[in-house]
Design a protein around this motif. Structure first.
Motif, PDB file in Angstrom:
ATOM      1  N   ARG A 198     -40.865  -8.895 -17.337  1.00 62.81           N
ATOM      2  CA  ARG A 198     -39.402  -8.845 -17.334  1.00 62.81           C
ATOM      3  C   ARG A 198     -38.812 -10.255 -17.443  1.00 62.81           C
ATOM      4  N   THR A 199     -39.434 -11.206 -16.771  1.00 65.87           N
ATOM      5  CA  THR A 199     -38.971 -12.594 -16.885  1.00 65.87           C
ATOM      6  C   THR A 199     -39.152 -13.114 -18.303  1.00 65.87           C
ATOM      7  N   HIS A 200     -40.304 -12.812 -18.902  1.00 63.64           N
ATOM      8  CA  HIS A 200     -40.588 -13.229 -20.279  1.00 63.64           C
ATOM      9  C   HIS A 200     -39.532 -12.679 -21.242  1.00 63.64           C
ATOM     10  N   GLU A 201     -39.122 -11.446 -21.026  1.00 61.59           N
ATOM     11  CA  GLU A 201     -38.114 -10.840 -21.897  1.00 61.59           C
ATOM     12  C   GLU A 201     -36.788 -11.591 -21.806  1.00 61.59           C
ATOM     13  N   ILE A 202     -36.396 -11.951 -20.592  1.00 58.48           N
ATOM     14  CA  ILE A 202     -35.149 -12.723 -20.416  1.00 58.48           C
ATOM     15  C   ILE A 202     -35.269 -14.086 -21.077  1.00 58.48           C
ATOM     16  N   LEU A 203     -36.395 -14.760 -20.840  1.00 60.43           N
ATOM     17  CA  LEU A 203     -36.574 -16.107 -21.374  1.00 60.43           C
ATOM     18  C   LEU A 203     -36.573 -16.116 -22.903  1.00 60.43           C
ATOM     19  N   THR A 204     -37.265 -15.181 -23.501  1.00 63.22           N
ATOM     20  CA  THR A 204     -37.392 -15.197 -24.960  1.00 63.22           C
ATOM     21  C   THR A 204     -36.160 -14.632 -25.657  1.00 63.22           C
ATOM     22  N   GLU A 205     -35.613 -13.523 -25.135  1.00 63.58           N
ATOM     23  CA  GLU A 205     -34.535 -12.834 -25.845  1.00 63.58           C
ATOM     24  C   GLU A 205     -33.151 -13.362 -25.490  1.00 63.58           C
ATOM     25  N   ARG A 206     -32.950 -13.831 -24.256  1.00 63.76           N
ATOM     26  CA  ARG A 206     -31.612 -14.256 -23.850  1.00 63.76           C
ATOM     27  C   ARG A 206     -31.469 -15.774 -23.758  1.00 63.76           C
ATOM     28  N   MET A 207     -32.608 -16.482 -23.629  1.00 60.38           N
ATOM     29  CA  MET A 207     -32.530 -17.933 -23.449  1.00 60.38           C
ATOM     30  C   MET A 207     -33.226 -18.707 -24.560  1.00 60.38           C
ATOM     31  N   GLY A 208     -33.957 -18.025 -25.416  1.00 56.55           N
ATOM     32  CA  GLY A 208     -34.619 -18.692 -26.524  1.00 56.55           C
ATOM     33  C   GLY A 208     -35.762 -19.605 -26.119  1.00 56.55           C
ATOM     34  N   VAL A 209     -36.400 -19.301 -24.992  1.00 60.57           N
ATOM     35  CA  VAL A 209     -37.521 -20.109 -24.500  1.00 60.57           C
ATOM     36  C   VAL A 209     -38.823 -19.503 -24.994  1.00 60.57           C
ATOM     37  N   ASP A 210     -39.690 -20.323 -25.530  1.00 65.33           N
ATOM     38  CA  ASP A 210     -40.910 -19.867 -26.195  1.00 65.33           C
ATOM     39  C   ASP A 210     -42.060 -19.708 -25.205  1.00 65.33           C
ATOM     40  N   THR A 211     -41.947 -18.726 -24.307  1.00 70.53           N
ATOM     41  CA  THR A 211     -43.040 -18.451 -23.380  1.00 70.53           C
ATOM     42  C   THR A 211     -43.984 -17.402 -23.968  1.00 70.53           C
ATOM     43  N   LEU A 260     -47.214 -18.235 -19.795  1.00 67.84           N
ATOM     44  CA  LEU A 260     -47.415 -19.632 -20.181  1.00 67.84           C
ATOM     45  C   LEU A 260     -46.130 -20.212 -20.746  1.00 67.84           C
ATOM     46  N   ASP A 261     -45.703 -21.336 -20.177  1.00 67.40           N
ATOM     47  CA  ASP A 261     -44.584 -22.101 -20.722  1.00 67.40           C
ATOM     48  C   ASP A 261     -45.147 -23.410 -21.264  1.00 67.40           C
ATOM     49  N   PRO A 262     -45.069 -23.632 -22.577  1.00 64.05           N
ATOM     50  CA  PRO A 262     -45.725 -24.801 -23.172  1.00 64.05           C
ATOM     51  C   PRO A 262     -45.082 -26.126 -22.810  1.00 64.05           C
ATOM     52  N   LEU A 263     -43.904 -26.120 -22.203  1.00 68.84           N
ATOM     53  CA  LEU A 263     -43.196 -27.375 -21.931  1.00 68.84           C
ATOM     54  C   LEU A 263     -43.558 -27.991 -20.581  1.00 68.84           C
ATOM     55  N   GLY A 264     -44.352 -27.300 -19.758  1.00 69.35           N
ATOM     56  CA  GLY A 264     -44.807 -27.886 -18.508  1.00 69.35           C
ATOM     57  C   GLY A 264     -45.716 -29.083 -18.763  1.00 69.35           C
ATOM     58  N   ALA A 265     -45.763 -29.998 -17.799  1.00 68.84           N
ATOM     59  CA  ALA A 265     -46.499 -31.248 -17.998  1.00 68.84           C
ATOM     60  C   ALA A 265     -47.263 -31.632 -16.738  1.00 68.84           C
ATOM     61  N   GLY A 266     -48.253 -32.481 -16.948  1.00 63.57           N
ATOM     62  CA  GLY A 266     -48.989 -33.101 -15.850  1.00 63.57           C
ATOM     63  C   GLY A 266     -48.922 -34.605 -15.998  1.00 63.57           C
ATOM     64  N   LEU A 267     -49.063 -35.311 -14.888  1.00 67.53           N
ATOM     65  CA  LEU A 267     -49.045 -36.774 -14.915  1.00 67.53           C
ATOM     66  C   LEU A 267     -49.728 -37.303 -13.661  1.00 67.53           C
ATOM     67  N   HIS A 268     -50.122 -38.578 -13.722  1.00 67.20           N
ATOM     68  CA  HIS A 268     -50.642 -39.275 -12.543  1.00 67.20           C
ATOM     69  C   HIS A 268     -49.426 -39.772 -11.783  1.00 67.20           C
ATOM     70  N   VAL A 269     -49.042 -39.016 -10.753  1.00 66.75           N
ATOM     71  CA  VAL A 269     -47.751 -39.269 -10.120  1.00 66.75           C
ATOM     72  C   VAL A 269     -47.766 -40.558  -9.288  1.00 66.75           C
ATOM     73  N   GLY A 270     -48.933 -40.989  -8.835  1.00 63.95           N
ATOM     74  CA  GLY A 270     -49.002 -42.267  -8.132  1.00 63.95           C
ATOM     75  C   GLY A 270     -48.666 -43.426  -9.052  1.00 63.95           C
ATOM     76  N   LYS A 271     -49.240 -43.413 -10.240  1.00 63.63           N
ATOM     77  CA  LYS A 271     -48.923 -44.454 -11.220  1.00 63.63           C
ATOM     78  C   LYS A 271     -47.452 -44.368 -11.638  1.00 63.63           C
ATOM     79  N   PHE A 272     -46.929 -43.138 -11.715  1.00 67.66           N
ATOM     80  CA  PHE A 272     -45.558 -42.966 -12.179  1.00 67.66           C
ATOM     81  C   PHE A 272     -44.550 -43.504 -11.179  1.00 67.66           C
ATOM     82  N   VAL A 273     -44.672 -43.114  -9.900  1.00 65.95           N
ATOM     83  CA  VAL A 273     -43.672 -43.553  -8.926  1.00 65.95           C
ATOM     84  C   VAL A 273     -43.749 -45.053  -8.702  1.00 65.95           C
ATOM     85  N   LYS A 274     -44.949 -45.604  -8.699  1.00 61.47           N
ATOM     86  CA  LYS A 274     -45.057 -47.062  -8.557  1.00 61.47           C
ATOM     87  C   LYS A 274     -44.519 -47.772  -9.797  1.00 61.47           C
TER      88      LYS A 274
END
Length: 425
Positions: free
Chosen positions: A138-151, A173-187
């Motif tokens: 149901r969430t996927h339907e809202i995201l794709t049909e009403r919000m244009g999000v490519d999940t 699956l949402d392709p726009l999620g990301a990972g990072l080394h947050v220790g390096k990022f905040v410093k």
């Protein structure tokens, strides 16, 4: 095993700023040198403001250096619940702000040249029960049909292409999620703020403050007194007195993480071949990902408790059992790191930002602080400069948690409630 954050332990050393001179007058004082504080300092300094960041410990010491290193779309409240509560237009705008927030990280990494292993790996949310997968549809339907999000929906029979675990019943699956080394990022954000002209004072916790009128304050720290035309409270789950108004509106919930020994690329390919950042659908959820050096990071709200050496160790044992339940192939894997941090949960599980008693604040990220804290640091720099529309959360009531007077005595009861909810729903 080290009882310290993997991210902070493997981030490059930065200059010691615990002996700096605290004093004088600044345009803006920022309380807290996490992602909100360092991002706000950088963006305010870029505008030409004289900025001082006051940090009780060191840059990134709190939740900003203790999380899973995931920058993910999606409201903590849940999209369908947000629509039911606020209506579709407002829910859509709030949801989209999380995409803006991930973009803010990506832009800062590029502009400031921060080497932090940022990658758009995609966010995979896993159904802990078959009924949860029906909700994802149901969430996927809202995201794709009403919000244009490519999940993309991933049925249980196709999950092996994403995760080698018998535990789950499908995912989204949402392709726009990301990972990072947050220790390096905040410093890296802290160093960028200093290059832009901001001051960072470590081991300079704010002990008291006196309002001089309007938004002007004198702040007394453990290392000296400073006067500011404006103050931004950016302490999230570590908010204590003298910021009582914010403190009693935040539940500081412990979230705990373990990180395995290096497993090697081939073993990691067998666990998460596409390197998604992952969370499941429970209230007391698990979240996990592969680190840049091929370890498995596995976290969760193992217990509704505060952090601390004994609490971290107990939670680590619970998480190791959970990790082996999800990935039986890791039964013999050694755990190298175990630590805890405080998630700043608000009553409605939304971000809250604005001004109260002449103090500006941005808190309540409710488990999505990597992207939202970074983004709201930028947005608050504009909001404090008079651009009201920069803060989409400004008109949402920030309700006090009933019975909250300081120490969070209610956490075990909240944990029991959410544990029960996970059983029945």
């Amino acid at each position: 095993m080290k009882f310290t954050s993997y991210w902070l332990d493997t981030a490059p050393a930065t200059p010691d700023r615990s002996q700096t001179e605290v004093g004088g007058k600044v345009d803006v004082a920022i309380v807290g040198a996490g992602l909100t504080g360092t991002s706000a300092a950088l963006h305010l300094a870029r505008k030409g403001a004289r900025v001082a960041v006051l940090e009780k410990e060191t840059v990134g010491w709190g939740a900003s250096g203790r999380n899973g290193g995931m920058a993910t779309p999606g409201l903590s409240l849940g999209l369908r619940d947000a629509i039911a509560r606020y209506g579709f237009p407002m829910a859509r705008d709030l949801y989209n702000s999380y995409y803006d927030a991930i973009d803010s990280i990506e832009k800062l990494v590029a502009e400031e040249g921060i080497d932090c292993d940022f990658a758009r790996t995609g966010k995979l949310t896993l159904a802990a029960k078959p009924a949860h997968y029906e909700g994802m549809k149901r969430t996927h339907e809202i995201l794709t049909e009403r919000m244009g999000v490519d999940t993309t929906l991933v049925p249980g029979g196709e999950l092996a292409a994403e995760i080698r675990s018998p535990r789950y019943h499908g995912g989204i699956l949402d392709p726009l999620g990301a990972g990072l080394h947050v220790g390096k990022f905040v410093k890296g954000l802290g160093e960028s703020a200093v290059r832009a002209g901001a001051e960072i004072h470590e081991k300079a916790g704010v002990e008291s403050l006196d309002r001089l009128g309007g938004t002007r304050y004198d702040l007394v720290t453990s290392r000296g007194r400073i006067r500011a035309d404006k103050v931004l409270v950016a302490t999230s789950g570590y908010t204590t007195r003298p910021f009582r108004w914010q403190q009693v509106r935040i539940a500081p919930v412990g979230s705990f993480i373990i990180v395995t020994e290096p497993l090697g690329k081939e073993a990691c390919d067998q666990l998460l071949p596409n390197r998604r950042v992952v969370a499941d659908s429970k209230n007391l959820l698990y979240y996990f990902r592969i680190t840049p050096d091929h370890r498995l990071l596995f976290g969760g709200r193992a217990r509704f408790a505060m952090e601390g050496p004994r609490s971290d160790a107990k939670s680590g044992r619970i998480l190791r059992e959970a990790m082996v339940e999800v990935f039986p192939q890791l039964a013999d894997a050694k755990v190298d790191y175990c630590w805890g941090g405080l998630v700043d949960m608000s009553m409605d599980r939304l971000v809250h930002a604005g001004e109260q008693d002449g103090l500006f604040y941005s808190v309540g990220y409710s488990g999505h602080g990597v992207q939202m804290a970074t983004h709201m640091g930028k947005q608050m720099a504009d909001y404090m400069d008079g651009v009201l529309e920069a803060n989409p959360w400004r008109d949402i009531p920030f309700k006090r948690i009933p019975g909250h007077v300081g120490p969070p005595w209610f956490l075990p009861f909240a944990g029991a409630y959410y544990r029960f909810q996970d059983v029945i729903r």
